[in-house]
Motif scaffolding. Structure first.
Motif, PDB file in Angstrom:
ATOM      1  N   THR A  33      24.253   4.916  -0.302  1.00 35.89           N
ATOM      2  CA  THR A  33      22.988   4.719  -0.345  1.00 35.89           C
ATOM      3  C   THR A  33      21.445   4.419   0.085  1.00 35.89           C
ATOM      4  OG1 THR A  33      23.432   1.999  -0.147  1.00 35.89           O
ATOM      5  CG2 THR A  33      24.577   2.787  -1.883  1.00 35.89           C
ATOM      6  N   HIS A  34      21.574   4.768   0.973  1.00 40.37           N
ATOM      7  CA  HIS A  34      20.492   5.649   2.068  1.00 40.37           C
ATOM      8  C   HIS A  34      20.051   5.994   0.932  1.00 40.37           C
ATOM      9  CE1 HIS A  34      17.985   6.223   5.325  1.00 40.37           C
ATOM     10  NE2 HIS A  34      18.670   5.153   5.752  1.00 40.37           N
ATOM     11  N   PRO A  35      18.312   5.933   1.318  1.00 47.54           N
ATOM     12  CA  PRO A  35      17.199   6.306   0.566  1.00 47.54           C
ATOM     13  C   PRO A  35      17.225   7.269   0.549  1.00 47.54           C
ATOM     14  CG  PRO A  35      15.572   4.283   1.739  1.00 47.54           C
ATOM     15  CD  PRO A  35      17.659   4.882   1.972  1.00 47.54           C
ATOM     16  N   ILE A  36      17.175   8.444   1.844  1.00 45.89           N
ATOM     17  CA  ILE A  36      18.070   9.763   1.933  1.00 45.89           C
ATOM     18  C   ILE A  36      18.435  10.592   1.369  1.00 45.89           C
ATOM     19  CG2 ILE A  36      17.777  11.754   3.477  1.00 45.89           C
ATOM     20  CD1 ILE A  36      16.306   9.543   5.410  1.00 45.89           C
ATOM     21  N   SER A  37      20.211   9.486   1.195  1.00 44.75           N
ATOM     22  CA  SER A  37      20.838   9.741   0.930  1.00 44.75           C
ATOM     23  C   SER A  37      20.384   9.967  -0.873  1.00 44.75           C
ATOM     24  CB  SER A  37      22.760   9.451   0.736  1.00 44.75           C
ATOM     25  OG  SER A  37      22.775   9.196   1.993  1.00 44.75           O
ATOM     26  N   THR A  38      20.389   9.176  -1.502  1.00 43.77           N
ATOM     27  CA  THR A  38      19.996   8.876  -2.862  1.00 43.77           C
ATOM     28  C   THR A  38      19.032  10.297  -3.356  1.00 43.77           C
ATOM     29  OG1 THR A  38      19.941   6.811  -2.093  1.00 43.77           O
ATOM     30  CG2 THR A  38      20.045   7.216  -4.461  1.00 43.77           C
ATOM     31  N   SER A  39      17.919  10.593  -2.521  1.00 37.91           N
ATOM     32  CA  SER A  39      16.831  11.019  -3.114  1.00 37.91           C
ATOM     33  C   SER A  39      17.821  12.343  -2.905  1.00 37.91           C
ATOM     34  CB  SER A  39      15.781  11.012  -2.213  1.00 37.91           C
ATOM     35  OG  SER A  39      15.228  10.028  -1.771  1.00 37.91           O
ATOM     36  N   ILE A  40      18.143  12.637  -1.766  1.00 38.12           N
ATOM     37  CA  ILE A  40      19.051  14.650  -1.575  1.00 38.12           C
ATOM     38  C   ILE A  40      20.233  15.169  -3.110  1.00 38.12           C
ATOM     39  CG2 ILE A  40      20.195  16.109  -0.792  1.00 38.12           C
ATOM     40  CD1 ILE A  40      19.241  14.867   1.637  1.00 38.12           C
ATOM     41  N   LYS A  41      20.501  13.581  -3.361  1.00 43.09           N
ATOM     42  CA  LYS A  41      21.547  13.434  -4.327  1.00 43.09           C
ATOM     43  C   LYS A  41      21.157  13.813  -6.086  1.00 43.09           C
ATOM     44  CE  LYS A  41      24.910  10.578  -6.581  1.00 43.09           C
ATOM     45  NZ  LYS A  41      24.499   9.059  -6.388  1.00 43.09           N
ATOM     46  N   GLU A  42      20.054  12.942  -6.074  1.00 43.21           N
ATOM     47  CA  GLU A  42      19.037  13.123  -7.355  1.00 43.21           C
ATOM     48  C   GLU A  42      18.578  14.611  -7.140  1.00 43.21           C
ATOM     49  OE1 GLU A  42      18.134  11.516 -10.346  1.00 43.21           O
ATOM     50  OE2 GLU A  42      18.308  10.230  -9.188  1.00 43.21           O
ATOM     51  N   TYR A  43      18.229  15.157  -5.907  1.00 51.03           N
ATOM     52  CA  TYR A  43      17.560  16.818  -5.806  1.00 51.03           C
ATOM     53  C   TYR A  43      18.565  17.302  -6.276  1.00 51.03           C
ATOM     54  CZ  TYR A  43      15.919  20.736  -3.934  1.00 51.03           C
ATOM     55  OH  TYR A  43      15.679  22.088  -4.267  1.00 51.03           O
ATOM     56  N   LEU A  44      19.442  17.397  -5.723  1.00 50.41           N
ATOM     57  CA  LEU A  44      21.266  18.258  -6.248  1.00 50.41           C
ATOM     58  C   LEU A  44      21.533  18.106  -7.691  1.00 50.41           C
ATOM     59  CD1 LEU A  44      23.149  17.779  -3.190  1.00 50.41           C
ATOM     60  CD2 LEU A  44      22.250  19.855  -3.753  1.00 50.41           C
ATOM     61  N   LYS A  45      21.076  17.399  -8.112  1.00 49.66           N
ATOM     62  CA  LYS A  45      21.612  17.238  -9.900  1.00 49.66           C
ATOM     63  C   LYS A  45      20.742  17.348 -10.477  1.00 49.66           C
ATOM     64  CE  LYS A  45      23.789  11.739 -10.003  1.00 49.66           C
ATOM     65  NZ  LYS A  45      22.782  11.309 -10.797  1.00 49.66           N
ATOM     66  N   ASN A  46      19.682  17.733 -10.122  1.00 45.84           N
ATOM     67  CA  ASN A  46      18.826  17.928 -11.155  1.00 45.84           C
ATOM     68  C   ASN A  46      18.721  19.844 -10.460  1.00 45.84           C
ATOM     69  OD1 ASN A  46      17.937  15.834 -12.276  1.00 45.84           O
ATOM     70  ND2 ASN A  46      16.097  15.369 -10.154  1.00 45.84           N
ATOM     71  N   HIS A  47      18.903  20.571  -9.677  1.00 42.06           N
ATOM     72  CA  HIS A  47      19.107  22.085  -9.177  1.00 42.06           C
ATOM     73  C   HIS A  47      20.547  22.620  -9.857  1.00 42.06           C
ATOM     74  CE1 HIS A  47      15.163  20.980  -7.631  1.00 42.06           C
ATOM     75  NE2 HIS A  47      14.874  21.777  -7.554  1.00 42.06           N
ATOM     76  N   TYR A  48      21.794  21.388  -9.036  1.00 41.78           N
ATOM     77  CA  TYR A  48      22.527  22.383  -9.520  1.00 41.78           C
ATOM     78  C   TYR A  48      23.689  21.638 -10.800  1.00 41.78           C
ATOM     79  CZ  TYR A  48      22.095  24.983  -5.176  1.00 41.78           C
ATOM     80  OH  TYR A  48      21.030  25.141  -4.047  1.00 41.78           O
ATOM     81  N   LYS A  49      24.314  22.593 -11.629  1.00 43.84           N
ATOM     82  CA  LYS A  49      25.238  21.814 -12.736  1.00 43.84           C
ATOM     83  C   LYS A  49      26.799  22.331 -12.353  1.00 43.84           C
ATOM     84  CE  LYS A  49      21.695  22.895 -16.295  1.00 43.84           C
ATOM     85  NZ  LYS A  49      21.874  23.796 -17.669  1.00 43.84           N
ATOM     86  N   ASN A  50      27.782  21.333 -12.773  1.00 41.64           N
ATOM     87  CA  ASN A  50      28.600  21.387 -12.336  1.00 41.64           C
ATOM     88  C   ASN A  50      28.968  21.184 -11.200  1.00 41.64           C
ATOM     89  OD1 ASN A  50      29.075  22.633 -14.499  1.00 41.64           O
ATOM     90  ND2 ASN A  50      28.354  24.287 -14.411  1.00 41.64           N
ATOM     91  N   LEU A  51      28.749  20.149 -10.342  1.00 40.02           N
ATOM     92  CA  LEU A  51      28.804  19.677  -9.468  1.00 40.02           C
ATOM     93  C   LEU A  51      29.944  18.084  -9.781  1.00 40.02           C
ATOM     94  CD1 LEU A  51      25.483  18.302  -7.515  1.00 40.02           C
ATOM     95  CD2 LEU A  51      27.118  20.036  -6.518  1.00 40.02           C
ATOM     96  N   SER A  52      31.112  18.649  -8.890  1.00 43.05           N
ATOM     97  CA  SER A  52      31.948  17.330  -8.869  1.00 43.05           C
ATOM     98  C   SER A  52      32.430  17.012  -7.380  1.00 43.05           C
ATOM     99  CB  SER A  52      32.643  18.286  -9.308  1.00 43.05           C
ATOM    100  OG  SER A  52      33.672  19.109  -8.140  1.00 43.05           O
ATOM    101  N   LEU A  53      32.586  15.345  -7.831  1.00 38.13           N
ATOM    102  CA  LEU A  53      32.865  14.578  -6.621  1.00 38.13           C
ATOM    103  C   LEU A  53      33.927  14.823  -6.247  1.00 38.13           C
ATOM    104  CD1 LEU A  53      31.868  11.427  -8.287  1.00 38.13           C
ATOM    105  CD2 LEU A  53      30.853  12.197  -5.473  1.00 38.13           C
ATOM    106  N   LYS A  54      34.896  15.014  -4.685  1.00 35.80           N
ATOM    107  CA  LYS A  54      36.129  15.636  -4.126  1.00 35.80           C
ATOM    108  C   LYS A  54      36.388  14.832  -3.160  1.00 35.80           C
ATOM    109  CE  LYS A  54      35.627  19.672  -4.457  1.00 35.80           C
ATOM    110  NZ  LYS A  54      36.399  20.921  -5.742  1.00 35.80           N
ATOM    111  N   ASN A  55      37.178  14.299  -3.152  1.00 36.39           N
ATOM    112  CA  ASN A  55      38.204  13.037  -2.923  1.00 36.39           C
ATOM    113  C   ASN A  55      38.039  13.588  -0.422  1.00 36.39           C
ATOM    114  OD1 ASN A  55      39.212  11.477  -3.948  1.00 36.39           O
ATOM    115  ND2 ASN A  55      40.802  12.726  -4.287  1.00 36.39           N
ATOM    116  N   LEU A  56      36.627  12.521   0.233  1.00 34.58           N
ATOM    117  CA  LEU A  56      36.457  12.180   1.105  1.00 34.58           C
ATOM    118  C   LEU A  56      37.674  11.785   2.266  1.00 34.58           C
ATOM    119  CD1 LEU A  56      32.937  12.670   1.582  1.00 34.58           C
ATOM    120  CD2 LEU A  56      34.477  14.897   1.182  1.00 34.58           C
TER     121      LEU A  56
END
Lengths: 812, 75
Positions: free
Chosen positions: A550-573
């Protein structure tokens, strides 16, 4: 991927991240635990009561249970009743609906040793009574936490009990008045209809009798507070509004009693109860506002820790917050709340500052960064040097500030009281003069006495002057509109310290803003992204890693990826680990069971794992690597706030000139100003120059409003006509400002202007209505053209108009 | 005739109204109207099970108080 509902909290999440259990789905371990606990204790009807509503997943809380059994806690919060049971007042966190109340009460009642547990749904305050021989308070709190809620203690003795009692007292008085007035109105309809359709004197007498019985409790029970107010006013040699209300009501009541017992004429019990009821409703609204302010205050206060860990001569000691001195070293563990302000000297961690600023994103802090009291340490142990004592620390300053604003009477009300003082004297004088003129000179002046005695007619006319002038409209004009305006503002997260700022804000000609924190926000956004390997599977891994933080940097990059790449999916880490102040590490196993080491974080993290990758930037940096190979890099920067452009253009439309004063360099300042449409920019300016600039504007005759947040803005804020502190601002700027913006958005700042303008417009309209009304009716009453009956009706009508007009502030 | 009917209606009306008002004041004084939200949701809490619960809570309180009284003299 499809979304499914969690069986406990009913929130929807992607199916891949759910904890599966046969037919059941849970979003987290907390929800799973609570679900099974409720099943085991036969409390599953909670879910029937919850229906389709969603609740918050169980709160993660630290194991600070011991503090509830400490002596210092008991001394402040726990009392003993006459039966020897212990009593505590709590604020329950996490309550969303009636089902939550039901569950908490039921679980508490089912616990052995708890005698009473009642939770108030409106303010989430609970009263718990327990037998300390059977159960400890820490066990009770543990019980509440086990079902996914949390509890904080507050001291009800300070303000809550008083406010609750006042609220209840006014409520009963008001309801008695409303009840009686409604019945009197029904009887009055019959009486007034009788004027046109014919009515026997006996029936009229009966109606008068009914009205007398109903209006007596209104004047002497409901109206008691006005007599009390008038008495205290007279004691201090002030003729206040209460005096006029009670004098008007008493005179009319006595006159009506004479009519009832034989005097010829009409009784006016209806106007007596109307006067009292109307003004009382206004007073009740005021009390209600105060009570909810006390509730807010208690919630904030309950967040203040009582004890803290100090490092003294290399040893840890627990001390009460009052004993902390400037220069002491405080140790703050994960999950602890800072009790005093200070500067970090050792360690790095993320802090949740939501209780101070309302911002939900945690803020990363390292050595030399400032820690505010009331903020929550989220991930690792830090030590900090105390820079302010508990009394002067942020959270306590906010509490004191709110307490002060509760205690102080708005200046506008002072003004209204002064007007009413003069008004009361004037009306009483006019009334006495009217009586004297009618009684002694009426015949010479050729007045019409309608066949009644001189005294009676003169008395009726004099009474009608008081009744018609009874300043309901005037008394209600400003407070009702201000109250509705201020409550509307508070709903939008705008705390006005005094009602007079509504007027000042409405008359603003120059708005001075600071750049950082006011026009731009602390939220980072990606300004440059380098994706070295565009393989979507690798980006999926990055996306999954970012999703687990939930770190601000992670949240911002996640937002960026969502806006720039479609079909992203979550993997089991697996093995997802947070490496404090550096980033995150995780393991991914593909279908062939091959393991990948995933890293995401700053330069330090990359270096620590032996990856040679040099990345120089002025901005914040995030590097992502799989198996020691860098896949993507991101640069992040502070961004301009949403709505900034619209806000500036709205201000210009309303003839408010927006000026930006900033300590930043000219280039950055010009860029930001151009982006949002600000024409006047002064860059490279220090706090003293800011204040001088504002003073110059004031000298030119402008009403200047300043909005800022930092310590550097505090001098300028204190110079402006009205100062607005953005909610995440430093304590000093909050202290010197007149309006506090809790949610920090420019949209609320814009709302502050819109609602203030609207409220001010209605205050002026209301005053005009009551003024015109009095100008027309008082001379008519003195001349004997207005009978008390019509006076009472028109007075009620004018009050209704004022109330209805003020309610329009809520509209649109 | 009409007047006496009216008088009776007035008296009955006022007595009933004041009785209701009295009950309301009693309710307000005992804090039953302090929580406006809970009052509104009261309908959700009046199933047979909830009413039984309320009775058992009262019984539990009484029992506990008696126990407390018994244990006090010993101390």
């Amino acid at each position: 991927m499809s979304k499914v509902k969690c069986n406990h909290c009913h929130l929807e999440f992607s199916e891949s991240i759910m904890i599966k259990e046969e037919e059941l789905n849970f979003c987290c371990k907390g929800c799973q635990g609570v679900y099974h606990l409720l099943q085991d204790q036969n409390l599953d009807s909670f879910y029937d009561k919850l229906g389709n509503k969603t609740i918050q997943p169980p709160l993660e809380v630290s194991s600070d249970l011991n503090k509830f059994d400490t002596q210092s806690f008991e001394k402040i919060y726990v009392t003993e009743d006459e039966n020897g049971y212990k009593k505590v007042d709590l604020i329950i966190e996490g309550i969303h609906c009636a089902a939550c109340i039901w569950l908490n009460e039921k679980v508490l009642y089912n616990t052995d040793g708890i005698i009473d547990a009642s939770i108030n749904f409106t303010n989430n305050k609970a009263k718990i009574v327990w037998n300390s021989e059977k159960i400890a308070l820490s066990q009770i709190i543990e019980k509440i936490r086990s079902i996914g809620y949390n509890a904080f203690a507050y001291n009800s003795k300070i303000a809550d009990e008083k406010a609750s009692l006042a609220k209840r007292d006014y409520f009963i008085r008001m309801m008695v008045a409303v009840f009686a007035t409604m019945n009197i109105m029904m009887l009055s309809v019959a009486k007034y209809t009788g004027f046109f359709t014919g009515i026997t004197p006996e029936v009229r007498h009966l109606i008068h009798l009914g009205e007398f019985i109903l209006s007596t409790p209104v004047i002497f029970y409901s109206g008691w507070i006005f007599y009390r107010g008038a008495y205290y006013g007279l004691k201090n040699r002030i003729l206040n509004m209460d005096f006029l209300v009670s004098a008007g009501a008493t005179f009319t009541y006595i006159y009506s009693v004479f009519i009832l017992f034989g005097l010829k004429g009409e009784s006016y019990f209806d106007s007596v109860s109307m006067i009292i009821t109307f003004v009382l409703v206004g007073k009740y609204l005021e009390v209600l506002g105060k009570k909810s302010a006390v509730d807010t205050l208690d919630t904030i206060k309950s967040q203040i820790p009582l004890e803290t860990t100090l490092i003294k001569d290399g040893k840890k000691v627990e001390v009460s917050v009052e004993d902390i001195q400037i220069g002491d070293i405080v140790e703050l563990k994960t999950g602890d709340k800072a009790s005093v302000d200070g500067i970090i000297i050792k360690g790095e961690s993320s802090f949740d500052e939501s209780s101070i600023s309302g911002e939900s994103l945690p803020i990363y802090k390292k050595a030399n960064d400032v820690i505010f009291s009331g903020t929550l340490n989220q991930d690792s142990l830090v030590q900090y040097r105390v820079t302010k004592t508990f009394k002067d620390s942020t959270l306590n300053s906010i509490v004191t500030l709110l307490e002060d604003s509760l205690a102080s009477k708005p200046k506008i009300e002072h003004k209204a009281n002064e007007i009413s003082k003069g008004f009361s004297v004037m009306i009483l004088t006019l009334s006495i003069l009217t009586f004297l003129v009618w009684y002694f000179f009426g015949i010479d002046l050729g007045f019409d006495y309608d066949g009644v005695s001189h005294f009676e007619k003169s008395f009726i006319v004099a009474i009608s002057v008081i009744v018609i002038a009874c300043p309901c409209a005037l008394a209600l004009a400003t407070p009702i509109a201000s109250l509705i305006g201020i409550s509307e503002l508070a709903k939008k997260g705008l705390l006005f310290k005094e009602a007079k700022f509504i007027e000042e804000l409405a008359r603003t000609t120059k708005l001075v803003v600071d750049k950082t924190g006011t026009i731009t926000n602390g939220k980072l956004s990606v300004v440059k992204a380098q994706i070295l390997d565009e393989n979507i599977h690798k980006l999926d891994l990055l996306y999954s890693l970012l999703d687990s933080s939930t770190h601000p940097i992670s949240t911002s990059i996640k937002e960026y990826l969502k806006n720039h790449y479609k079909n992203l999916s979550l993997k089991n880490l697996s093995n997802v680990k947070t490496l404090q102040a550096k980033g995150m590490k995780a393991i991914y196993k593909n279908l062939e069971d091959k393991e990948f080491e995933i890293l995401g974080g700053n330069q330090k993290l990359i270096e620590e794992f032996g990856i040679k990758y040099k990345f120089d930037s002025q901005n914040s940096v995030y590097i992502f690597a799989i198996n020691k190979k860098v896949i993507a890099t991101f640069e992040l920067k502070d961004e301009i706030k949403d709505f900034a452009r619209e806000f500036v253009s709205d201000c210009l439309k309303n003839n408010i000139d927006v000026i930006m004063l900033t300590g930043d360099n000219q280039n950055v300042a010009n860029y930001v100003a151009k982006e949002v449409g600000i024409k006047t920019v002064v860059a490279n300016i220090n706090p003293i120059q800011k204040a001088k600039y504002i003073n110059k504007l004031k000298e030119e005759g402008h009403t200047v409003v300043m909005a800022g947040d930092g310590v550097n803005d505090s001098v300028a804020l204190s110079s402006a006509n009205v100062s607005i502190a953005m909610g995440n601002g430093a304590d000093i700027s909050i202290a010197v400002s007149d309006i506090v913006l809790l949610n920090n958005s420019l949209e609320s700042l814009n709302q502050a202007f819109i609602i203030s303008r609207k409220t001010y417009k209605f205050i002026k309209q209301n005053l005009a209505i009551s003024l015109i009304y009095n100008l027309i009716t008082i001379p008519l009453a003195m001349a004997g053209f207005v009978m008390p009956l019509i006076a009472a009706l028109s007075m009620s009508l004018s009050s209704l108009i004022v109330v209805a007009n003020s309610l329009r502030i809520k509209g649109k | 005739m009409i007047d006496s009917t009216l008088l009776m209606m007035l008296v009955v009306g006022l007595v009933v109204s004041f009785a209701i008002l009295g009950m309301f004041i009693w309710g307000a004084k005992t804090g039953q109207f302090d929580d406006s939200n809970k009052m509104m949701d009261g309908l959700l809490f009046d199933s047979q099970e909830d009413l039984n619960d309320a009775v058992s809570r009262e019984n539990k309180k009484e029992k506990d108080k008696e126990e407390q009284k018994k244990s006090k003299p010993k101390n």
